[in-house]
Design an enzyme around this catalytic site. Structure first.
Site, PDB file in Angstrom:
ATOM      1  N   GLU A  40       0.839  -1.205   0.000  1.00 61.91           N
ATOM      2  CA  GLU A  40       0.000   0.000   0.000  1.00 61.91           C
ATOM      3  C   GLU A  40       0.872   1.253   0.000  1.00 61.91           C
ATOM      4  O   GLU A  40       0.609   2.217  -0.732  1.00 61.91           O
ATOM      5  CB  GLU A  40      -0.900  -0.007   1.233  1.00 61.91           C
ATOM      6  N   ASP A  44       0.646   3.827  -3.083  1.00 61.18           N
ATOM      7  CA  ASP A  44       0.208   5.199  -2.829  1.00 61.18           C
ATOM      8  C   ASP A  44       1.129   6.196  -3.537  1.00 61.18           C
ATOM      9  O   ASP A  44       0.666   7.153  -4.176  1.00 61.18           O
ATOM     10  CB  ASP A  44       0.196   5.456  -1.320  1.00 61.18           C
ATOM     11  N   ASP A 111      -6.966   1.037   0.889  1.00 54.31           N
ATOM     12  CA  ASP A 111      -5.648   0.437   1.098  1.00 54.31           C
ATOM     13  C   ASP A 111      -5.379  -0.687   0.101  1.00 54.31           C
ATOM     14  O   ASP A 111      -4.275  -0.794  -0.450  1.00 54.31           O
ATOM     15  CB  ASP A 111      -5.538  -0.106   2.525  1.00 54.31           C
ATOM     16  N   GLU A 114      -4.588   0.612  -3.420  1.00 54.75           N
ATOM     17  CA  GLU A 114      -3.210   1.088  -3.533  1.00 54.75           C
ATOM     18  C   GLU A 114      -2.219  -0.074  -3.491  1.00 54.75           C
ATOM     19  O   GLU A 114      -1.194  -0.055  -4.192  1.00 54.75           O
ATOM     20  CB  GLU A 114      -2.913   2.087  -2.413  1.00 54.75           C
TER      21      GLU A 114
END
EC number: 3.1.26.3
Length: 230
Positions: A40, A44, A111, A114
Protein backbone atom coordinates in the site's frame (compact mmCIF):
# COMPACT_ATOMS: atom_id res chain seq x y z
CA UNK A 1 -5.64 -24.99 -4.04
CA UNK A 2 -4.73 -21.81 -5.89
CA UNK A 3 -7.63 -19.32 -5.76
CA UNK A 4 -9.32 -18.52 -9.05
CA UNK A 5 -8.26 -15.03 -10.01
CA UNK A 6 -8.87 -15.08 -13.77
CA UNK A 7 -12.05 -13.00 -13.34
CA UNK A 8 -10.18 -10.41 -11.30
CA UNK A 9 -7.34 -10.33 -13.84
CA UNK A 10 -9.87 -9.50 -16.53
CA UNK A 11 -11.45 -6.73 -14.44
CA UNK A 12 -8.06 -5.21 -13.59
CA UNK A 13 -6.75 -5.51 -17.12
CA UNK A 14 -3.62 -7.18 -15.82
CA UNK A 15 -2.58 -10.81 -15.21
CA UNK A 16 -0.05 -11.49 -12.47
CA UNK A 17 2.98 -13.62 -13.22
CA UNK A 18 3.55 -14.04 -9.48
CA UNK A 19 0.08 -14.44 -8.02
CA UNK A 20 1.46 -14.43 -4.45
CA UNK A 21 1.99 -10.68 -4.85
CA UNK A 22 -1.72 -10.32 -5.56
CA UNK A 23 -2.60 -12.47 -2.56
CA UNK A 24 -0.49 -10.26 -0.30
CA UNK A 25 -2.10 -7.13 -1.78
CA UNK A 26 -5.49 -8.53 -0.81
CA UNK A 27 -4.51 -9.65 2.70
CA UNK A 28 -5.34 -7.46 5.71
CA UNK A 29 -3.03 -7.30 8.72
CA UNK A 30 -5.70 -8.98 10.86
CA UNK A 31 -5.03 -12.19 8.90
CA UNK A 32 -1.22 -12.40 8.92
CA UNK A 33 1.99 -10.41 9.24
CA UNK A 34 2.49 -10.92 5.51
CA UNK A 35 -0.13 -8.35 4.58
CA UNK A 36 -0.70 -5.47 2.17
CA UNK A 37 0.67 -2.58 4.25
CA UNK A 38 4.09 -2.29 2.56
CA UNK A 39 2.52 -2.70 -0.88
CA UNK A 40 0.00 0.00 0.00
CA UNK A 41 2.86 2.37 0.88
CA UNK A 42 4.46 1.71 -2.50
CA UNK A 43 1.21 1.93 -4.45
CA UNK A 44 0.21 5.20 -2.83
CA UNK A 45 3.39 6.88 -4.07
CA UNK A 46 3.10 5.43 -7.57
CA UNK A 47 -0.55 6.45 -7.91
CA UNK A 48 0.14 10.01 -6.79
CA UNK A 49 2.93 10.44 -9.32
CA UNK A 50 1.04 8.89 -12.25
CA UNK A 51 -2.09 10.97 -11.64
CA UNK A 52 0.02 14.13 -11.28
CA UNK A 53 1.67 13.45 -14.64
CA UNK A 54 -1.63 12.62 -16.35
CA UNK A 55 -3.23 15.84 -15.11
CA UNK A 56 -0.17 17.89 -16.10
CA UNK A 57 -0.39 16.58 -19.66
CA UNK A 58 -4.20 16.56 -19.89
CA UNK A 59 -4.77 20.10 -18.62
CA UNK A 60 -1.86 22.28 -19.85
CA UNK A 61 -3.61 25.54 -18.96
CA UNK A 62 -4.52 24.76 -15.35
CA UNK A 63 -2.56 26.40 -12.53
CA UNK A 64 -0.66 24.33 -9.98
CA UNK A 65 -3.22 24.96 -7.26
CA UNK A 66 -6.08 23.65 -9.38
CA UNK A 67 -4.06 20.61 -10.46
CA UNK A 68 -3.34 19.83 -6.81
CA UNK A 69 -7.03 20.05 -5.93
CA UNK A 70 -7.98 17.69 -8.75
CA UNK A 71 -5.25 15.22 -7.87
CA UNK A 72 -6.38 15.26 -4.24
CA UNK A 73 -9.92 14.44 -5.37
CA UNK A 74 -8.75 11.58 -7.60
CA UNK A 75 -6.52 9.86 -5.06
CA UNK A 76 -8.60 10.36 -1.90
CA UNK A 77 -10.35 7.59 0.00
CA UNK A 78 -13.86 7.75 -1.41
CA UNK A 79 -12.65 7.76 -5.03
CA UNK A 80 -10.34 4.81 -4.45
CA UNK A 81 -12.99 2.93 -2.49
CA UNK A 82 -15.51 3.39 -5.31
CA UNK A 83 -13.00 2.17 -7.88
CA UNK A 84 -12.23 -0.82 -5.66
CA UNK A 85 -15.94 -1.67 -5.48
CA UNK A 86 -16.26 -1.29 -9.25
CA UNK A 87 -13.44 -3.80 -9.58
CA UNK A 88 -15.22 -6.04 -7.05
CA UNK A 89 -12.12 -6.14 -4.86
CA UNK A 90 -14.36 -6.52 -1.81
CA UNK A 91 -15.10 -10.07 -2.98
CA UNK A 92 -11.41 -11.00 -2.83
CA UNK A 93 -10.15 -9.23 0.30
CA UNK A 94 -8.71 -11.63 2.88
CA UNK A 95 -9.55 -10.67 6.47
CA UNK A 96 -8.85 -12.19 9.86
CA UNK A 97 -11.60 -13.16 12.28
CA UNK A 98 -11.42 -9.80 14.08
CA UNK A 99 -12.13 -7.93 10.83
CA UNK A 100 -15.01 -9.98 9.44
CA UNK A 101 -17.57 -7.68 7.88
CA UNK A 102 -14.99 -5.10 6.90
CA UNK A 103 -14.84 -5.97 3.19
CA UNK A 104 -16.74 -2.83 2.21
CA UNK A 105 -15.10 -0.50 4.71
CA UNK A 106 -13.75 2.57 2.90
CA UNK A 107 -10.29 2.52 4.50
CA UNK A 108 -9.71 -1.15 3.70
CA UNK A 109 -10.91 -0.74 0.11
CA UNK A 110 -8.65 2.29 -0.33
CA UNK A 111 -5.65 0.44 1.10
CA UNK A 112 -6.20 -2.66 -1.05
CA UNK A 113 -6.59 -0.54 -4.19
CA UNK A 114 -3.21 1.09 -3.53
CA UNK A 115 -1.64 -2.26 -2.60
CA UNK A 116 -2.78 -3.73 -5.92
CA UNK A 117 -0.91 -0.93 -7.69
CA UNK A 118 2.23 -1.68 -5.68
CA UNK A 119 1.90 -5.39 -6.48
CA UNK A 120 1.49 -4.77 -10.22
CA UNK A 121 4.61 -2.60 -10.20
CA UNK A 122 6.71 -5.29 -8.48
CA UNK A 123 5.28 -7.95 -10.80
CA UNK A 124 6.11 -5.94 -13.93
CA UNK A 125 7.67 -2.48 -14.25
CA UNK A 126 6.76 1.20 -14.00
CA UNK A 127 5.66 1.55 -17.64
CA UNK A 128 3.21 -1.32 -17.22
CA UNK A 129 1.66 -0.15 -13.97
CA UNK A 130 1.38 3.37 -15.36
CA UNK A 131 -0.54 2.06 -18.38
CA UNK A 132 -2.87 0.10 -16.10
CA UNK A 133 -3.56 3.11 -13.88
CA UNK A 134 -4.20 5.37 -16.87
CA UNK A 135 -6.72 2.87 -18.24
CA UNK A 136 -8.48 2.68 -14.88
CA UNK A 137 -8.75 6.45 -14.62
CA UNK A 138 -9.71 7.29 -18.20
CA UNK A 139 -13.49 7.24 -17.52
CA UNK A 140 -13.00 9.15 -14.26
CA UNK A 141 -10.92 11.93 -15.80
CA UNK A 142 -13.08 12.16 -18.93
CA UNK A 143 -16.13 12.94 -16.78
CA UNK A 144 -14.38 15.44 -14.48
CA UNK A 145 -16.28 18.67 -13.94
CA UNK A 146 -13.49 21.12 -13.23
CA UNK A 147 -15.96 23.67 -11.84
CA UNK A 148 -16.85 21.22 -9.07
CA UNK A 149 -13.26 21.04 -7.88
CA UNK A 150 -13.17 24.28 -5.96
CA UNK A 151 -12.88 23.69 -2.27
CA UNK A 152 -9.47 23.04 -0.74
CA UNK A 153 -9.32 20.43 1.96
CA UNK A 154 -8.75 21.84 5.43
CA UNK A 155 -5.09 20.82 5.68
CA UNK A 156 -4.26 22.52 2.38
CA UNK A 157 -6.19 25.64 3.37
CA UNK A 158 -4.43 25.80 6.76
CA UNK A 159 -1.07 25.38 5.08
CA UNK A 160 -1.73 28.31 2.75
CA UNK A 161 -2.89 30.57 5.60
CA UNK A 162 0.25 29.86 7.61
CA UNK A 163 2.66 30.22 4.70
CA UNK A 164 1.02 33.45 3.52
CA UNK A 165 1.60 34.87 6.99
CA UNK A 166 5.22 33.73 7.19
CA UNK A 167 4.51 30.98 9.70
CA UNK A 168 5.81 27.42 9.79
CA UNK A 169 3.58 24.47 8.97
CA UNK A 170 1.70 22.66 11.74
CA UNK A 171 2.85 19.36 13.17
CA UNK A 172 0.36 16.47 13.26
CA UNK A 173 0.72 13.52 15.61
CA UNK A 174 -1.44 10.59 16.66
CA UNK A 175 -2.19 10.60 20.37
CA UNK A 176 -4.45 7.56 20.68
CA UNK A 177 -6.00 4.80 18.58
CA UNK A 178 -9.07 3.26 20.18
CA UNK A 179 -11.42 0.46 19.18
CA UNK A 180 -11.11 -2.71 17.11
CA UNK A 181 -9.36 -2.79 13.74
CA UNK A 182 -12.57 -2.28 11.77
CA UNK A 183 -13.97 0.36 14.14
CA UNK A 184 -10.90 2.39 15.05
CA UNK A 185 -11.05 5.97 16.27
CA UNK A 186 -7.94 8.12 15.92
CA UNK A 187 -7.20 11.12 18.12
CA UNK A 188 -4.81 13.51 16.40
CA UNK A 189 -3.06 16.61 17.74
CA UNK A 190 -2.22 19.55 15.49
CA UNK A 191 0.40 21.95 16.83
CA UNK A 192 1.49 25.37 15.58
CA UNK A 193 4.76 26.16 17.34
CA UNK A 194 4.88 29.71 15.99
CA UNK A 195 1.46 30.59 17.38
CA UNK A 196 1.51 28.23 20.36
CA UNK A 197 -1.84 26.78 19.27
CA UNK A 198 -2.70 23.16 19.97
CA UNK A 199 -5.91 21.40 18.92
CA UNK A 200 -7.19 17.84 18.95
CA UNK A 201 -9.75 16.02 16.83
CA UNK A 202 -11.09 12.51 16.36
CA UNK A 203 -11.81 10.55 13.19
CA UNK A 204 -12.26 7.03 11.83
CA UNK A 205 -8.88 7.35 10.08
CA UNK A 206 -5.73 9.38 10.63
CA UNK A 207 -6.45 11.44 7.51
CA UNK A 208 -9.96 12.33 8.64
CA UNK A 209 -8.80 13.24 12.14
CA UNK A 210 -6.05 15.47 10.72
CA UNK A 211 -8.55 17.25 8.47
CA UNK A 212 -10.84 17.91 11.44
CA UNK A 213 -7.92 19.18 13.52
CA UNK A 214 -6.89 21.49 10.68
CA UNK A 215 -10.44 22.85 10.48
CA UNK A 216 -10.39 23.60 14.22
CA UNK A 217 -7.12 25.47 13.88
CA UNK A 218 -8.46 27.46 10.91
CA UNK A 219 -11.37 28.60 13.09
CA UNK A 220 -8.97 29.76 15.81
CA UNK A 221 -6.80 31.60 13.28
CA UNK A 222 -9.90 33.28 11.87
CA UNK A 223 -10.78 34.58 15.33
CA UNK A 224 -7.27 36.03 15.52
CA UNK A 225 -7.66 37.77 12.17
CA UNK A 226 -5.60 35.34 10.09
CA UNK A 227 -7.39 34.38 6.87
CA UNK A 228 -6.44 32.95 3.51
CA UNK A 229 -5.41 35.73 1.15
CA UNK A 230 -7.08 35.64 -2.25
Amino acid sequence: MVPEYSRLYKILGYSFKNYTLLVRALTHRSKTKKNYERLEFLGDSILGFVIAEVLYMEFPDLAEGKLSQIRSKLVKGVTLANLALNFKLDEYIILGASEQGGHKREKILEDVFEAIIGAIYLDSDFATVKKVIVNWYKPVISTLNLDDVKVKDSKSKLQEILLQNGLSLPEYSIETIDGKDHEQEFTVKALSNDLNIEVRAKGTSRKKAEQKAAEKMIQILSQQGLHEKK
